[in-house]
Design a protein around this motif. Structure first.
Motif, PDB file in Angstrom:
ATOM      1  N   ALA A   1      41.299  58.228  26.112  1.00  0.00           N
ATOM      2  CA  ALA A   1      40.887  56.829  26.122  1.00  0.00           C
ATOM      3  C   ALA A   1      41.553  56.067  27.254  1.00  0.00           C
ATOM      4  CB  ALA A   1      41.218  56.185  24.782  1.00  0.00           C
ATOM      5  N   SER A   2      42.708  56.593  27.732  1.00  0.00           N
ATOM      6  CA  SER A   2      43.383  55.832  28.784  1.00  0.00           C
ATOM      7  C   SER A   2      43.069  56.382  30.172  1.00  0.00           C
ATOM      8  CB  SER A   2      44.898  55.835  28.530  1.00  0.00           C
ATOM      9  OG  SER A   2      45.313  57.131  28.209  1.00  0.00           O
ATOM     10  N   VAL A   3      41.996  57.203  30.267  1.00  0.00           N
ATOM     11  CA  VAL A   3      41.575  57.693  31.583  1.00  0.00           C
ATOM     12  C   VAL A   3      41.116  56.502  32.422  1.00  0.00           C
ATOM     13  CG1 VAL A   3      39.660  58.866  32.714  1.00  0.00           C
ATOM     14  CG2 VAL A   3      40.980  60.034  30.955  1.00  0.00           C
ATOM     15  N   ASN A   4      41.589  56.487  33.671  1.00  0.00           N
ATOM     16  CA  ASN A   4      41.154  55.433  34.582  1.00  0.00           C
ATOM     17  C   ASN A   4      39.898  55.920  35.297  1.00  0.00           C
ATOM     18  OD1 ASN A   4      40.715  53.747  36.722  1.00  0.00           O
ATOM     19  ND2 ASN A   4      42.897  53.524  37.231  1.00  0.00           N
ATOM     20  N   PRO A   5      38.737  55.269  35.035  1.00  0.00           N
ATOM     21  CA  PRO A   5      37.474  55.779  35.583  1.00  0.00           C
ATOM     22  C   PRO A   5      37.496  55.889  37.100  1.00  0.00           C
ATOM     23  CG  PRO A   5      37.178  53.614  34.546  1.00  0.00           C
ATOM     24  CD  PRO A   5      38.550  54.077  34.187  1.00  0.00           C
ATOM     25  N   VAL A   6      38.144  54.980  37.764  1.00  0.00           N
ATOM     26  CA  VAL A   6      38.146  55.016  39.236  1.00  0.00           C
ATOM     27  C   VAL A   6      38.828  56.280  39.720  1.00  0.00           C
ATOM     28  CG1 VAL A   6      38.886  53.836  41.321  1.00  0.00           C
ATOM     29  CG2 VAL A   6      38.179  52.502  39.294  1.00  0.00           C
ATOM     30  N   GLU A   7      40.009  56.560  39.136  1.00  0.00           N
ATOM     31  CA  GLU A   7      40.755  57.739  39.569  1.00  0.00           C
ATOM     32  C   GLU A   7      40.036  59.010  39.183  1.00  0.00           C
ATOM     33  OE1 GLU A   7      44.784  57.649  38.238  1.00  0.00           O
ATOM     34  OE2 GLU A   7      45.207  55.867  39.461  1.00  0.00           O
ATOM     35  N   ALA A   8      39.473  58.999  37.959  1.00  0.00           N
ATOM     36  CA  ALA A   8      38.803  60.204  37.476  1.00  0.00           C
ATOM     37  C   ALA A   8      37.655  60.591  38.396  1.00  0.00           C
ATOM     38  CB  ALA A   8      38.289  59.978  36.058  1.00  0.00           C
ATOM     39  N   LEU A   9      36.948  59.594  38.891  1.00  0.00           N
ATOM     40  CA  LEU A   9      35.803  59.892  39.741  1.00  0.00           C
ATOM     41  C   LEU A   9      36.236  60.223  41.153  1.00  0.00           C
ATOM     42  CD1 LEU A   9      33.326  57.257  38.361  1.00  0.00           C
ATOM     43  CD2 LEU A   9      33.317  59.720  38.024  1.00  0.00           C
ATOM     44  N   ARG A  10      37.351  59.606  41.581  1.00  0.00           N
ATOM     45  CA  ARG A  10      37.821  59.867  42.929  1.00  0.00           C
ATOM     46  C   ARG A  10      38.357  61.306  43.033  1.00  0.00           C
ATOM     47  NH1 ARG A  10      42.158  55.953  44.315  1.00  0.00           N
ATOM     48  NH2 ARG A  10      40.575  54.338  44.511  1.00  0.00           N
ATOM     49  N   ALA A  11      38.822  61.833  41.936  1.00  0.00           N
ATOM     50  CA  ALA A  11      39.416  63.171  41.943  1.00  0.00           C
ATOM     51  C   ALA A  11      38.430  64.257  42.323  1.00  0.00           C
ATOM     52  CB  ALA A  11      40.010  63.485  40.561  1.00  0.00           C
ATOM     53  N   GLU A  12      37.151  63.911  42.441  1.00  0.00           N
ATOM     54  CA  GLU A  12      36.112  64.881  42.836  1.00  0.00           C
ATOM     55  C   GLU A  12      36.521  65.678  44.052  1.00  0.00           C
ATOM     56  OE1 GLU A  12      32.470  65.755  42.116  1.00  0.00           O
ATOM     57  OE2 GLU A  12      33.620  65.381  40.308  1.00  0.00           O
TER      58      GLU A  12
ATOM     59  N   ILE B   1      34.475  61.853  31.155  1.00  0.00           N
ATOM     60  CA  ILE B   1      34.952  60.643  30.501  1.00  0.00           C
ATOM     61  C   ILE B   1      34.943  59.476  31.484  1.00  0.00           C
ATOM     62  CG2 ILE B   1      36.989  59.572  29.453  1.00  0.00           C
ATOM     63  CD1 ILE B   1      37.599  62.426  28.300  1.00  0.00           C
ATOM     64  N   GLY B   2      35.360  59.788  32.757  1.00  0.00           N
ATOM     65  CA  GLY B   2      35.337  58.766  33.781  1.00  0.00           C
ATOM     66  C   GLY B   2      33.933  58.191  33.962  1.00  0.00           C
ATOM     67  N   VAL B   3      32.943  59.090  34.013  1.00  0.00           N
ATOM     68  CA  VAL B   3      31.562  58.643  34.186  1.00  0.00           C
ATOM     69  C   VAL B   3      31.147  57.773  32.995  1.00  0.00           C
ATOM     70  CG1 VAL B   3      29.157  59.388  34.302  1.00  0.00           C
ATOM     71  CG2 VAL B   3      30.919  60.619  35.593  1.00  0.00           C
ATOM     72  N   ARG B   4      31.442  58.242  31.797  1.00  0.00           N
ATOM     73  CA  ARG B   4      31.069  57.489  30.605  1.00  0.00           C
ATOM     74  C   ARG B   4      31.656  56.073  30.659  1.00  0.00           C
ATOM     75  NH1 ARG B   4      29.613  60.286  25.713  1.00  0.00           N
ATOM     76  NH2 ARG B   4      29.249  62.482  26.188  1.00  0.00           N
ATOM     77  N   MET B   5      32.952  56.020  31.067  1.00  0.00           N
ATOM     78  CA  MET B   5      33.592  54.714  31.067  1.00  0.00           C
ATOM     79  C   MET B   5      33.039  53.839  32.171  1.00  0.00           C
ATOM     80  SD  MET B   5      37.386  55.836  29.970  1.00  0.00           S
ATOM     81  CE  MET B   5      38.020  54.285  29.450  1.00  0.00           C
ATOM     82  N   ALA B   6      32.753  54.492  33.311  1.00  0.00           N
ATOM     83  CA  ALA B   6      32.162  53.720  34.410  1.00  0.00           C
ATOM     84  C   ALA B   6      30.829  53.138  33.975  1.00  0.00           C
ATOM     85  CB  ALA B   6      31.983  54.619  35.628  1.00  0.00           C
TER      86      ALA B   6
END
Lengths: 109, 880
Positions: B869-880, B788-793
């Motif tokens: 929908a409220s996923v923060n793309p920056v955080e989602a991707l950083r969580a890698e 979802i993070g990628v999609r939003m990014a």
């Protein structure tokens, strides 16, 4: 404990079964018999002997009875069962195959 | 093969552990002693030899442990697993409590219903050789499973070839005269061999004797255990005493055992014998008895039916006037006794089984989610050397703890419910279903519970393993979030949720249909206005009111006094009130119609006072109501629509005359048509009925009905008081308002209980199904956070992300509901016997519950969709 008389894996059962082929023996008797028959080369550690005997009992290859010794002490005597006799045959032939194999390898060396 | 041999030996050792250790100790001590002796013989000092032997032997404790390990079941490791399982559960109390609670609900409901089913349908009746007991009926115009007439019974008894014995019974309310006044008590008339046929002997005194069927009929009475205790204090010297029933002194000859009951006529306080001299007993058209017979050894029910059908044919030829068109019916006694509740119990059993299925699936789903979060733990244990068996055993142990706790509590809840539920029933209704109060934790129930628990245990032990990295240790230790396994799990979880939703839909549809059916039943056209009606039944002693004049005087006096009670707008009397039953019937012929032999039209007959229709709120269609003069000067009748339709076809019945069969009595002129009034049970079709003036056939047994302008219930005690003031020997009973009486009538009660229970189960199923869906969607979102993070990014809108999640949910909901609808259409037939005026595939109901389920399910998916929908793309991707 000295390492020199370590047995090949799996041979302890074979040795126990063989000594029992002639006559029922108690644990100490088994250890003594193995020692004597091998001209004191092989020493069965008590630490392996009793667990091994329990294992053989469980498999039903030997059976145990309490009897009196010549010195009038109570001791547990182990007897080979029919299944044990059969198992002895199997293990013996396997062992001989292995020895033969090892022999062939050593000859080539 | 050897392991099979080994197992019993191990088990023996497990129980003979002490002996095993002792023997090993002795053996080792012997070994050391022998070694010591050898050393001493070799020239060592005794002390040195002792130590040398000890040394050579090594660590005795370790040695013993090694032997133990070989022979033992490793009880210690089982305890370890158990302790670890407990710790795991304590660590996630939310999961544990939810899982156990769901299991308890599912098992509790299912086991309780199973206990009732077992008591009612599985357990044999508590009579001697109950499989050979059958119920006998005549099939006549009024119904295919109707009462037998006394004279027909005598012929059947004599001429049959199939039965060891044939006996009769019928429920009867006695008027019991006591120092406090007269009261109505319940009882039954039976033929003298009745108890013998059942194979029960009185615990005190004797059974009826053969002569008590004839010459001595009605002189002896046998007490039920309950009335012996309640009325006579359980005194042994009661035999030979007399008790006055219906104005006749009867001798007490016996007391039935405490556990004896005969459901069709319960509650019974007094048993006496059928009077062969009564007016009904002398007429073949008067059907008032039920038959019970014991089949001869080896005779089947169909064979017995053939036999009695042959008899019915024979009697038909012999007595064409009375027996024209009569057949016979034979049913196993079990069916006679539990017939009414059997379909309800079966439906509820299926319902709770479905609920249990949902509960099991839900817990399995929870376990799946949890095993996902335990991947690392398991991989770590594997890396540290735990064998696959050992890890599997861990889950087996955890499953056992879960199922063990759930089943124990479930059984506790079930046994509580089994005890409480029957108490919620009206006492009289429960007396008619004594098997319900006999339900308990029988061996069958215990066996069933064990089977369910075992199945659940296997399910819960296997499910987490589907997802665990038993072999792939490395893959498990690295973050498995992106592995294909995640997809497998999601698929499995989704299928489980679809199954849950479909089952919930099935249960909801069933509950919806039952509720609609209850509504239809309570809104059936009764022909009266049921509000503000207070009713009371009275029975004066026939010896006091021995003439028509005295009965009419009683009626007038009662009406006069009742009318002056506060708030009473009108008062009326009828022999039987609406909804009390279709009987009694009268046979008549319509004058002017051709009469064939055996023609005897039958209709319900009621005696009423002139204000009756106005009081109950019935409407006249045509003609007039009765006047005070009717019945005295001229004999008249009012017919209902059904009667006008059936016996007069298109013609106008007003002015026509009818005559009772048998030639005696006056002819009645029909003066009016009243709109159909439901005289029998709510779920019965309205039958032809006619009404005649009370004065035309008066008696001291009748019911009073009052229409009040205020609270109708508050009138009831006043009505009873009025009667007692008039004559303390008049028995007063059945005090009720019309509305209560409708609500508490058997069909309404059964419908309501079924609807409530099914509704409760369906509600739980809805909740569980929706929770399951929420779990799957939430889990799926948590797994896809990165995606979802990628999609939003890359520019996806929040609405399109939540739409994506909702679409996934909607797919599951759609499939689930669709499967559920298909399932309920397929199983619709099962519900049919329980439904009243609702087709089992009622579209509106199905659509309604589908909508409810759909909305609830969408609401449950909205939360995770919103979170996605409220996923923060920056955080989602950083969580890698």
């Amino acid at each position: 404990m000295a390492k020199k008389n370590d047995l090949l894996p799996g041979t302890l059962d074979l040795l126990i079964l063989t000594t029992l082929k002639r006559a029922p023996l108690h644990g100490y008797g088994i250890a003594l018999a193995i020692k004597r028959l091998s001209d004191e080369v092989l020493t069965v550690e008590e630490g392996s002997l009793y667990p091994a005997l329990q294992r053989l009992l469980l498999q039903g290859w030997v059976k145990a009875e309490w009897k009196m010794t010549e010195t009038n002490r109570r001791a547990r005597f182990y007897t080979l069962t029919a299944a044990g006799r059969k198992q002895l045959g199997v293990e013996l032939s396997e062992f001989q195959q292995m020895i033969a194999a090892i022999g062939r390898v050593l000859q080539d060396a | 093969m050897t392991s099979m041999l080994r197992f019993p030996r191990k088990v023996r050792l497990l129980f003979g552990r002490e002996k095993f250790r002792d023997e090993l100790n002795e053996e080792m001590a012997f070994h050391r002693a022998e070694a010591e002796k050898e050393f001493v013989e070799g020239g060592m000092s005794v002390e040195a030899a002792h130590y040398a032997a000890q040394r050579r032997f090594g660590n005795a404790t370790r040695l013993k442990e090694q032997s133990d390990e070989i022979v033992g079941f490793r009880v210690e490791t089982v305890v370890q697993d158990l302790r670890f399982a407990m710790r795991q559960m304590r660590r996630s109390p939310g999961f544990t409590l939810t899982a156990i609670l769901i299991l308890v609900l599912g098992m509790g409901a299912n086991l309780a219903i199973f206990a009732f089913v077992d008591a009612a349908l599985v357990k044999p009746l508590s009579y001697r050789d109950p499989a050979r007991l059958v119920g006998l009926f005549e099939s006549i115009a009024a119904g295919p499973k109707y009462c037998i007439s006394y004279l027909d019974y005598l012929d059947w008894k004599q001429l049959n070839k199939s039965f060891d014995s044939v006996d009769m019974y019928t429920g009867w309310n006695f008027m019991l005269r006591s120092p406090q006044g007269t009261e109505l008590t319940s009882g039954a008339h039976v033929s003298s061999g009745f108890f013998h046929t059942l194979g029960i002997v009185p615990m005190l005194g004797r059974d009826f004797r053969a002569e008590e069927d004839g010459r001595d009929a009605g002189r002896a009475v046998i007490l039920s255990y309950a009335s012996w205790q309640k009325r006579f204090g359980g005194r042994k010297d009661i035999l030979g005493k007399t008790v006055t029933l219906d104005g006749v002194a009867k001798t007490i000859v016996g007391v039935m055992p405490r556990e004896f009951h005969f459901a069709p006529v319960e509650p019974v306080q007094f048993w006496d014998t059928i009077d062969p001299a009564s007016s009904c007993s002398k007429r073949r058209i008067c059907h008032n008895l039920f038959g019970v017979a014991r089949l001869k050894d080896g005779v089947t029910v169909p064979a017995a039916l053939d036999d009695v059908t042959r008899l019915a044919r024979q009697l038909e030829k012999q007595y064409p006037d009375s027996n024209q068109g009569q057949g016979a019916a034979v049913f196993p006694m079990t069916e006679v006794i539990v017939g009414d509740v059997a379909p309800i119990l079966k439906t509820l059993l299926v319902g709770t089984a479905l609920l249990l299925l949902i509960a099991g699936v839900n817990v399995a789903n929870l376990l799946l989610v949890r095993s996902e979060s335990r991947r690392r733990e398991i991989a770590l244990r594997g890396a540290l050397g735990a064998s696959a068996t050992r890890i599997v055993r861990q889950f087996v142990t955890e499953g056992a703890v879960l199922v063990g706790a759930g089943s124990l509590l479930g059984v506790a809840i079930a046994s509580l419910a089994v005890r409480i539920l029957p108490r919620l029933m009206p006492a009289d209704m429960l007396a008619g279903m004594p098997f319900l109060s006999e339900a308990g934790l029988s061996a069958h129930v215990a066996f069933y519970a064990a089977a369910v628990a075992l199945f659940a245990w296997m399910l819960f032990a296997v499910v987490p393993l589907v997802r665990l990295p038993l072999r792939d240790v490395r893959g498990g230790l690295t973050d498995g979030g992106r592995t294909a396994a995640g997809v497998t799990w999601r698929r499995l979880g989704s299928s489980l949720v679809v199954l849950e939703l479909a089952t919930a839909m099935l249960l909801l549809a069933g509950a919806g249909l039952l509720t609609r059916s209850l509504y239809q039943l309570l809104h059936v056209e009764t022909g009266i206005r049921a509000d503000h009606l207070a009713m009371i039944s009275v029975a004066g002693s026939p010896s006091t009111y021995d003439t028509d004049e005295k009965s009419i005087a009683l009626e007038k006096e009662v009406l006069h006094r009742m009318e002056s009670l506060p708030g009473v707008r009108s008062a009326a009397i009828a022999t039987y009130l609406p909804l009390t039953g279709n009987g009694p019937f009268s046979d008549f012929i319509v004058e002017g119609q051709p009469v064939q032999p055996g023609d005897h039209d039958e209709a319900t007959r009621r005696e009423i006072t002139p204000t009756y229709f106005a009081t109950v709120g019935a409407r006249m269609i045509r003609g007039r109501t009765f006047t005070e003069d009717d019945g005295l000067k001229m004999h008249v009748a009012i017919v209902n629509q059904a009667m006008a339709q059936k016996f007069f076809g298109g013609e106008d019945p007003i002015g026509r005359r009818i005559r009772y069969t048998g030639g005696t009595g006056p002819t009645l002129e029909i003066v009016g048509i009243v709109r159909d009034i439901k005289e029998g049970p709510l779920n019965d079709a309205t039958r032809p009925a006619f009404y005649i003036p009370f004065a035309q056939d008066p008696g001291p047994f009748f019911s009073v009905v009052l229409r009040s302008s205020q609270d109708d219930a508050s009138l009831l005690p006043m009505m009873a008081r009025v009667m007692h003031e008039m004559d303390s020997h008049i028995a007063v009973f059945s005090q009720s308002t019309m509305e209560t009486s409708i609500q508490q009538s058997q069909p309404a009660y059964l419908h309501r209980s079924a609807a409530w229970l099914a509704g409760g189960f369906a509600g739980m199923a809805l909740l569980l199904g929706v929770i399951g869906l929420y779990g799957v969607i939430a889990y799926s979102v948590s797994q896809r956070t990165r995606e979802i993070g990628v999609r939003m990014a890359l520019g996806a809108q929040r609405s399109s992300v939540s739409g994506m999640v909702l679409r996934e949910a909607m797919k599951l909901i759609g499939i689930g509901i669709g499967a559920g609808v298909a399932g309920s259409l397929a199983t619709a037939g099962l519900l049919r016997p329980l439904l009243f005026r609702v087709p089992p595939w009622d579209g509106a109901t199905l659509a309604g519950v589908a909508l409810i389920l759909g909305i609830a399910a969408m609401a449950a998916s909205y939360l995770p969709a919103h979170r996605a929908a409220s996923v923060n793309p920056v955080e989602a991707l950083r969580a890698e």
